[in-house]
Write an enzyme that holds these catalytic residues in place. Structure first.
Site, PDB file in Angstrom:
ATOM      1  N   GLU A  41       0.847  -1.191   0.000  1.00  0.00           N
ATOM      2  CA  GLU A  41       0.000   0.000   0.000  1.00  0.00           C
ATOM      3  C   GLU A  41       0.886   1.246   0.000  1.00  0.00           C
ATOM      4  OE1 GLU A  41      -2.812   2.524   3.061  1.00  0.00           O
ATOM      5  OE2 GLU A  41      -2.749   0.346   3.309  1.00  0.00           O
ATOM      6  N   ARG A  45       0.437  10.370   0.314  1.00  0.00           N
ATOM      7  CA  ARG A  45       0.768  11.452   1.249  1.00  0.00           C
ATOM      8  C   ARG A  45       1.971  12.263   0.809  1.00  0.00           C
ATOM      9  NH1 ARG A  45       0.585   8.032   6.928  1.00  0.00           N
ATOM     10  NH2 ARG A  45      -1.487   7.067   6.614  1.00  0.00           N
ATOM     11  N   THR A  69      -4.559   6.120   1.572  1.00  0.00           N
ATOM     12  CA  THR A  69      -4.933   7.512   1.826  1.00  0.00           C
ATOM     13  C   THR A  69      -5.684   8.102   0.628  1.00  0.00           C
ATOM     14  OG1 THR A  69      -2.807   7.647   3.025  1.00  0.00           O
ATOM     15  CG2 THR A  69      -4.148   9.633   2.972  1.00  0.00           C
ATOM     16  N   LYS A 129     -10.968  -1.832   6.443  1.00  0.00           N
ATOM     17  CA  LYS A 129      -9.818  -1.448   7.251  1.00  0.00           C
ATOM     18  C   LYS A 129     -10.360  -0.897   8.566  1.00  0.00           C
ATOM     19  CE  LYS A 129      -7.344   2.455   6.482  1.00  0.00           C
ATOM     20  NZ  LYS A 129      -6.251   3.345   6.016  1.00  0.00           N
TER      21      LYS A 129
END
Length: 209
Positions: A41, A45, A69, A129
């Site tokens: 993953e 960011r 994200t 998640k």
């Protein structure tokens, strides 16, 4: 394309990677895959994130590359175009539900409460998640959720370490965990790929417990 459940079952730990330099992406991914952690993953960011996804998807054999994200439909589109095969979001919104319904990519949305979980179930989702895991009740909270939501499966992420990961993985509703401890910032900065491979091997071995 893998389903979300199939993706979660590939490895006990999904590395959550915040890549600052695109040139680190390929050697970092290769080090993790060599240690058995194929599902990666890359969080959106940093300015290097999209290029990192592109490079890993194109150059690292065996890697299953995803974007984390992801906050909105625009993030999803950028990640999919770059070659991501799965999407992870910190929360669940109507726009993300809508784009997920039209996309072939596996989707792992974040939830922290029973209400958010029920909203996801109403949208046809059954894998989530649990985020942020440690500050949202940790393993005891997930154990409590198993009763009313026995068919739901989780990838808890947020504050999880090599020490706490086994407590989560022992739960019947947890398939894998997400964590950044397998790729410490100092090891990435130093290009210490051998250390990262060893950390990945230790994390992969958690599936054998």
């Amino acid at each position: 394309m893998l389903t979300t459940r199939e993706l979660m079952a590939l490895c006990p730990v999904i590395p959550v990677l915040t890549i600052e330099r695109a040139e680190d992406a390929v050697p970092l991914a290769r080090a993790l895959v060599a240690g058995g952690l194929r599902v990666l993953e890359i969080t959106l960011r940093t300015a290097a994130a999209i290029e990192a996804i592109e490079r890993i998807a194109a150059e690292v054999e065996g890697a299953v590359t995803g974007a984390g994200t992801v906050l909105n439909a625009a993030d999803w589109a950028r990640a999919e175009k770059a070659g991501a095969t799965f999407i992870v979001s910190p929360g669940l919104t109507d726009p993300l539900i809508a784009v997920a319904a039209q996309s072939p990519l596996a989707f792992l949305p974040g939830v922290a409460t029973a209400g958010e979980l029920m909203r996801g179930l109403d949208a046809g989702l059954t894998s989530f998640k649990f985020f942020p895991a440690e500050t949202s009740g940790g393993a005891p909270a997930l154990k409590a959720l198993h009763g009313p939501f026995a068919d739901v499966r989780f990838c808890p992420t947020g504050g999880i370490t090599a020490k706490s990961a086994p407590d989560y993985l022992a739960l019947p509703n947890v398939i894998c965990v997400g964590g950044g401890w397998v790729a410490p910032a100092d090891a990435v900065a130093a290009g210490d790929w051998a250390r990262i491979t060893e950390l990945a091997r230790a994390a992969f071995a958690l599936s054998e417990r």
